[in-house]
Scaffold this motif. Structure first.
Motif, PDB file in Angstrom:
ATOM      1  N   SER A  53       0.873  -1.172   0.000  1.00  0.00           N
ATOM      2  CA  SER A  53       0.000   0.000   0.000  1.00  0.00           C
ATOM      3  C   SER A  53       0.910   1.222   0.000  1.00  0.00           C
ATOM      4  O   SER A  53       2.122   1.097  -0.064  1.00  0.00           O
ATOM      5  CB  SER A  53      -0.901  -0.014   1.240  1.00  0.00           C
ATOM      6  N   ARG A  54       0.338   2.381   0.056  1.00  0.00           N
ATOM      7  CA  ARG A  54       1.120   3.613   0.158  1.00  0.00           C
ATOM      8  C   ARG A  54       0.745   4.314   1.440  1.00  0.00           C
ATOM      9  O   ARG A  54      -0.399   4.729   1.561  1.00  0.00           O
ATOM     10  CB  ARG A  54       0.860   4.538  -1.033  1.00  0.00           C
ATOM     11  N   PRO A  55       1.585   4.426   2.427  1.00  0.00           N
ATOM     12  CA  PRO A  55       2.908   3.825   2.492  1.00  0.00           C
ATOM     13  C   PRO A  55       2.813   2.319   2.740  1.00  0.00           C
ATOM     14  O   PRO A  55       1.780   1.814   3.186  1.00  0.00           O
ATOM     15  CB  PRO A  55       3.544   4.526   3.688  1.00  0.00           C
ATOM     16  N   VAL A  56       3.907   1.622   2.459  1.00  0.00           N
ATOM     17  CA  VAL A  56       3.963   0.173   2.706  1.00  0.00           C
ATOM     18  C   VAL A  56       3.772  -0.065   4.192  1.00  0.00           C
ATOM     19  O   VAL A  56       4.312   0.656   5.026  1.00  0.00           O
ATOM     20  CB  VAL A  56       5.309  -0.407   2.228  1.00  0.00           C
ATOM     21  N   ARG A  57       2.990  -1.080   4.516  1.00  0.00           N
ATOM     22  CA  ARG A  57       2.744  -1.440   5.913  1.00  0.00           C
ATOM     23  C   ARG A  57       3.204  -2.873   6.151  1.00  0.00           C
ATOM     24  O   ARG A  57       3.289  -3.666   5.222  1.00  0.00           O
ATOM     25  CB  ARG A  57       1.266  -1.297   6.249  1.00  0.00           C
ATOM     26  N   TYR A  58       3.459  -3.165   7.395  1.00  0.00           N
ATOM     27  CA  TYR A  58       3.922  -4.493   7.807  1.00  0.00           C
ATOM     28  C   TYR A  58       3.065  -4.970   8.966  1.00  0.00           C
ATOM     29  O   TYR A  58       2.638  -4.177   9.794  1.00  0.00           O
ATOM     30  CB  TYR A  58       5.386  -4.431   8.248  1.00  0.00           C
ATOM     31  N   ALA A  59       2.839  -6.284   9.006  1.00  0.00           N
ATOM     32  CA  ALA A  59       2.070  -6.886  10.099  1.00  0.00           C
ATOM     33  C   ALA A  59       2.668  -8.252  10.409  1.00  0.00           C
ATOM     34  O   ALA A  59       3.290  -8.884   9.544  1.00  0.00           O
ATOM     35  CB  ALA A  59       0.603  -7.028   9.708  1.00  0.00           C
ATOM     36  N   LEU A  60       2.470  -8.699  11.630  1.00  0.00           N
ATOM     37  CA  LEU A  60       2.942 -10.033  11.999  1.00  0.00           C
ATOM     38  C   LEU A  60       2.244 -11.083  11.149  1.00  0.00           C
ATOM     39  O   LEU A  60       1.059 -10.959  10.844  1.00  0.00           O
ATOM     40  CB  LEU A  60       2.650 -10.314  13.471  1.00  0.00           C
ATOM     41  N   SER A  61       2.981 -12.123  10.771  1.00  0.00           N
ATOM     42  CA  SER A  61       2.371 -13.200  10.008  1.00  0.00           C
ATOM     43  C   SER A  61       1.863 -14.271  10.972  1.00  0.00           C
ATOM     44  O   SER A  61       2.333 -14.376  12.102  1.00  0.00           O
ATOM     45  CB  SER A  61       3.376 -13.817   9.036  1.00  0.00           C
ATOM     46  N   LEU A  62       0.885 -15.006  10.518  1.00  0.00           N
ATOM     47  CA  LEU A  62       0.431 -16.146  11.303  1.00  0.00           C
ATOM     48  C   LEU A  62       1.430 -17.256  11.043  1.00  0.00           C
ATOM     49  O   LEU A  62       1.638 -17.663   9.910  1.00  0.00           O
ATOM     50  CB  LEU A  62      -0.976 -16.569  10.880  1.00  0.00           C
ATOM     51  N   ARG A  63       2.048 -17.698  12.080  1.00  0.00           N
ATOM     52  CA  ARG A  63       3.132 -18.668  11.929  1.00  0.00           C
ATOM     53  C   ARG A  63       2.603 -20.043  11.552  1.00  0.00           C
ATOM     54  O   ARG A  63       1.799 -20.622  12.255  1.00  0.00           O
ATOM     55  CB  ARG A  63       3.933 -18.770  13.227  1.00  0.00           C
ATOM     56  N   ALA A  64       3.069 -20.548  10.453  1.00  0.00           N
ATOM     57  CA  ALA A  64       2.689 -21.886  10.011  1.00  0.00           C
ATOM     58  C   ALA A  64       3.309 -22.938  10.924  1.00  0.00           C
ATOM     59  O   ALA A  64       2.871 -24.075  10.953  1.00  0.00           O
ATOM     60  CB  ALA A  64       3.138 -22.114   8.572  1.00  0.00           C
ATOM     61  N   GLU A  65       4.316 -22.500  11.702  1.00  0.00           N
ATOM     62  CA  GLU A  65       5.018 -23.436  12.580  1.00  0.00           C
ATOM     63  C   GLU A  65       4.239 -23.777  13.839  1.00  0.00           C
ATOM     64  O   GLU A  65       4.612 -24.689  14.556  1.00  0.00           O
ATOM     65  CB  GLU A  65       6.366 -22.842  12.988  1.00  0.00           C
ATOM     66  N   GLU A  66       3.185 -23.018  14.128  1.00  0.00           N
ATOM     67  CA  GLU A  66       2.434 -23.297  15.342  1.00  0.00           C
ATOM     68  C   GLU A  66       1.866 -24.711  15.252  1.00  0.00           C
ATOM     69  O   GLU A  66       1.158 -25.048  14.312  1.00  0.00           O
ATOM     70  CB  GLU A  66       1.315 -22.285  15.523  1.00  0.00           C
ATOM     71  N   LYS A  67       2.206 -25.495  16.211  1.00  0.00           N
ATOM     72  CA  LYS A  67       1.784 -26.894  16.188  1.00  0.00           C
ATOM     73  C   LYS A  67       0.524 -27.063  17.020  1.00  0.00           C
ATOM     74  O   LYS A  67       0.431 -26.570  18.125  1.00  0.00           O
ATOM     75  CB  LYS A  67       2.896 -27.786  16.742  1.00  0.00           C
ATOM     76  N   VAL A  68      -0.398 -27.785  16.467  1.00  0.00           N
ATOM     77  CA  VAL A  68      -1.610 -28.119  17.186  1.00  0.00           C
ATOM     78  C   VAL A  68      -1.457 -29.572  17.626  1.00  0.00           C
ATOM     79  O   VAL A  68      -1.260 -30.453  16.811  1.00  0.00           O
ATOM     80  CB  VAL A  68      -2.850 -27.962  16.290  1.00  0.00           C
ATOM     81  N   GLU A  69      -1.526 -29.758  18.918  1.00  0.00           N
ATOM     82  CA  GLU A  69      -1.381 -31.123  19.436  1.00  0.00           C
ATOM     83  C   GLU A  69      -2.685 -31.866  19.254  1.00  0.00           C
ATOM     84  O   GLU A  69      -3.747 -31.392  19.592  1.00  0.00           O
ATOM     85  CB  GLU A  69      -0.983 -31.097  20.906  1.00  0.00           C
ATOM     86  N   SER A  70      -2.584 -33.043  18.690  1.00  0.00           N
ATOM     87  CA  SER A  70      -3.779 -33.869  18.528  1.00  0.00           C
ATOM     88  C   SER A  70      -3.923 -34.783  19.739  1.00  0.00           C
ATOM     89  O   SER A  70      -2.945 -35.235  20.302  1.00  0.00           O
ATOM     90  CB  SER A  70      -3.673 -34.697  17.253  1.00  0.00           C
ATOM     91  N   PRO A  71      -5.161 -35.033  20.140  1.00  0.00           N
ATOM     92  CA  PRO A  71      -5.371 -35.913  21.296  1.00  0.00           C
ATOM     93  C   PRO A  71      -4.939 -37.342  20.963  1.00  0.00           C
ATOM     94  O   PRO A  71      -5.106 -37.794  19.852  1.00  0.00           O
ATOM     95  CB  PRO A  71      -6.861 -35.841  21.559  1.00  0.00           C
ATOM     96  N   ILE A  72      -4.403 -38.015  21.947  1.00  0.00           N
ATOM     97  CA  ILE A  72      -3.940 -39.396  21.733  1.00  0.00           C
ATOM     98  C   ILE A  72      -5.018 -40.366  22.093  1.00  0.00           C
ATOM     99  O   ILE A  72      -5.794 -40.199  22.937  1.00  0.00           O
ATOM    100  CB  ILE A  72      -2.674 -39.672  22.570  1.00  0.00           C
TER     101      ILE A  72
END
Length: 72
Positions: A53-72
């Protein structure tokens, strides 16, 4: 002492939303050109998204590394 890139990232995490290089530079007392360099590195690392955009803006990304623990 923390590196400049980490200071910028932590500031963004403390107040989620969209930031310009000028916003961050003024808030942290850094030169805008240095903030821009570090933000572009954070974009390359996938930690921050660049919003074209004008001006360029930055925002935190949603981390793909966030692990969701599955129930065992």
């Amino acid at each position: 002492m923390k590196k400049r890139k980490e200071l910028i990232y932590e500031e963004m995490k403390s107040r989620p939303g969209e930031w310009t290089t000028t916003d961050l530079a003024e808030r942290l007392g850094l030169q805008r050109t240095n903030v821009s360099k570090e933000l572009n590195e954070l974009v390359r690392e996938g930690r921050v998204n660049k919003i074209k955009s004008r001006p360029v803006r930055y925002a935190l990304s949603l981390r793909a590394e966030e692990k969701v623990e599955s129930p065992i």
